[in-house]
Write a protein that holds these residues in place. Structure first.
Motif, PDB file in Angstrom:
ATOM      1  N   HIS A   1      34.313  43.357  45.106  1.00 21.97           N
ATOM      2  CA  HIS A   1      35.345  42.736  45.942  1.00 21.97           C
ATOM      3  C   HIS A   1      36.106  41.710  45.099  1.00 21.97           C
ATOM      4  CE1 HIS A   1      31.691  43.568  48.523  1.00 21.97           C
ATOM      5  NE2 HIS A   1      32.593  44.433  48.986  1.00 21.97           N
TER       6      HIS A   1
ATOM      7  N   ASP B   1      34.436  38.280  44.434  1.00 23.20           N
ATOM      8  CA  ASP B   1      33.380  38.300  43.411  1.00 23.20           C
ATOM      9  C   ASP B   1      33.997  38.231  42.012  1.00 23.20           C
ATOM     10  OD1 ASP B   1      31.179  38.831  45.275  1.00 23.20           O
ATOM     11  OD2 ASP B   1      32.065  40.822  45.470  1.00 23.20           O
TER      12      ASP B   1
ATOM     13  N   HIS C   1      27.608  45.620  46.259  1.00 24.57           N
ATOM     14  CA  HIS C   1      27.259  45.001  44.974  1.00 24.57           C
ATOM     15  C   HIS C   1      26.231  45.855  44.243  1.00 24.57           C
ATOM     16  CE1 HIS C   1      28.538  40.643  46.241  1.00 24.57           C
ATOM     17  NE2 HIS C   1      29.368  41.564  46.695  1.00 24.57           N
TER      18      HIS C   1
ATOM     19  N   GLU D   1      25.055  36.102  46.255  1.00 22.07           N
ATOM     20  CA  GLU D   1      24.597  37.282  46.996  1.00 22.07           C
ATOM     21  C   GLU D   1      23.754  38.228  46.131  1.00 22.07           C
ATOM     22  OE1 GLU D   1      28.046  38.207  50.174  1.00 22.07           O
ATOM     23  OE2 GLU D   1      28.726  38.047  48.100  1.00 22.07           O
TER      24      GLU D   1
HETATM   25 ZN   LIG Z   1      31.211  40.891  47.358  1.00 22.27          ZN
END
Ligand SMILES: [Zn+2]
Length: 261
Positions: free
Chosen positions: A40, A43, A147, A185
């Motif tokens: 994304h 990120d 991810h 994350e």
């Molecule tokens: Zn992400």
């Protein structure tokens, strides 16, 4: 399998590393091209953008590849499609500010990035096109399926990109080093071994991140701005720099081949 430059790059991998009391800077000269590959856009900027900016500041070139627009991170007040375009616009502004030469999106759906042959070959083709020496991407220890898939896609794509016998529109290219980014994350079993001094670009990187509504807490509960700005201070404390990003090198880069100790 052409893994030579990847597996034999130990010396280069350690050039960016720093341990308290024993830090070193990269050898002189312009750093090689760097490519961040993120699930994304947030990120890409929040966890990989400072490393991109630092390499660019030293005269290198950088590219950012986002596998999706991160459109499903929209708040209730914003339509998903509209939020995706806001993410695209923010990324264009942020990468322009940081001097990132190429900002590329692959239009996989947010929360649905597939790990398959098609997506892996798409990233392979991007690597062959932009020819990075260094790739930064997600660590595998993530609760987020996008991810996790991005990590797997990139590892396979780096392998495919270097495979001389895999015929694509562009010739093979070997990535020298892979680093995994410090992402809240992706924290499970994330053990950084490389610290990069980002002080010269810290303020500019914060400005770039501020283009994203998510950074400013407008789409959710997590305080991205507080977390990542403070993380750079904390990592800097550990590294002996004012501000730093911590990276985890791929296990294949950590193998020493010595004739004596
Ligand atoms: Zn992400």
């Amino acid at each position: 399998m052409n893994r030579r430059s990847f597996a034999q790059s130990l010396g280069g991998a350690m050039a960016l590393s720093a341990l308290p009391g024993s830090w070193s800077s990269s050898p002189g000269g312009i750093p090689g091209p760097i490519m961040a590959i993120a699930a994304h856009p947030g990120d890409g900027l929040f966890t990989m953008g400072a490393a991109l900016a630092q390499q660019i500041e030293r005269g290198g070139t950088g590219a950012l590849l986002s596998l999706s627009l991160g459109e499903k991170g929209a708040s209730k007040e914003i339509q998903v499609q509209q939020y995706g375009e806001m993410q695209r616009t923010a990324t264009q502004k942020a990468t322009h500010l940081l001097g990132v030469a190429e900002s590329i999106f692959l239009a996989y759906p947010d929360a649905g990035i597939p790990y398959n042959e098609e997506s892996t070959l798409a990233v392979c083709d991007a690597i062959r096109q932009y020819k990075p020496d260094v790739v930064v991407t997600h660590w595998s220890g993530s609760w987020h399926k996008d991810h996790q898939n991005c990590h797997l896609i990139v590892r396979d794509a780096v392998f495919y990109a270097a495979l001389e016998t895999l015929s694509r529109s562009r010739p093979a290219h070997s990535v020298s080093k892979i680093y995994y980014a410090d992402n809240w994350e992706d924290a499970t079993n994330f053990v950084p071994d490389t610290y990069l001094d980002i002080d010269a670009v810290y303020e500019k990187w914060l400005q770039a991140c501020d283009f994203y509504p998510m950074w400013r807490g407008q789409t959710g509960f997590f305080r991205y701005n507080d977390y990542y700005s403070a993380l750079a201070v904390m990592r800097g404390c550990l590294a002996g720099f004012k501000h730093a990003v911590a990276l985890m090198s791929d296990p294949g880069q950590r193998t020493s081949r010595l004739r004596s100790l």
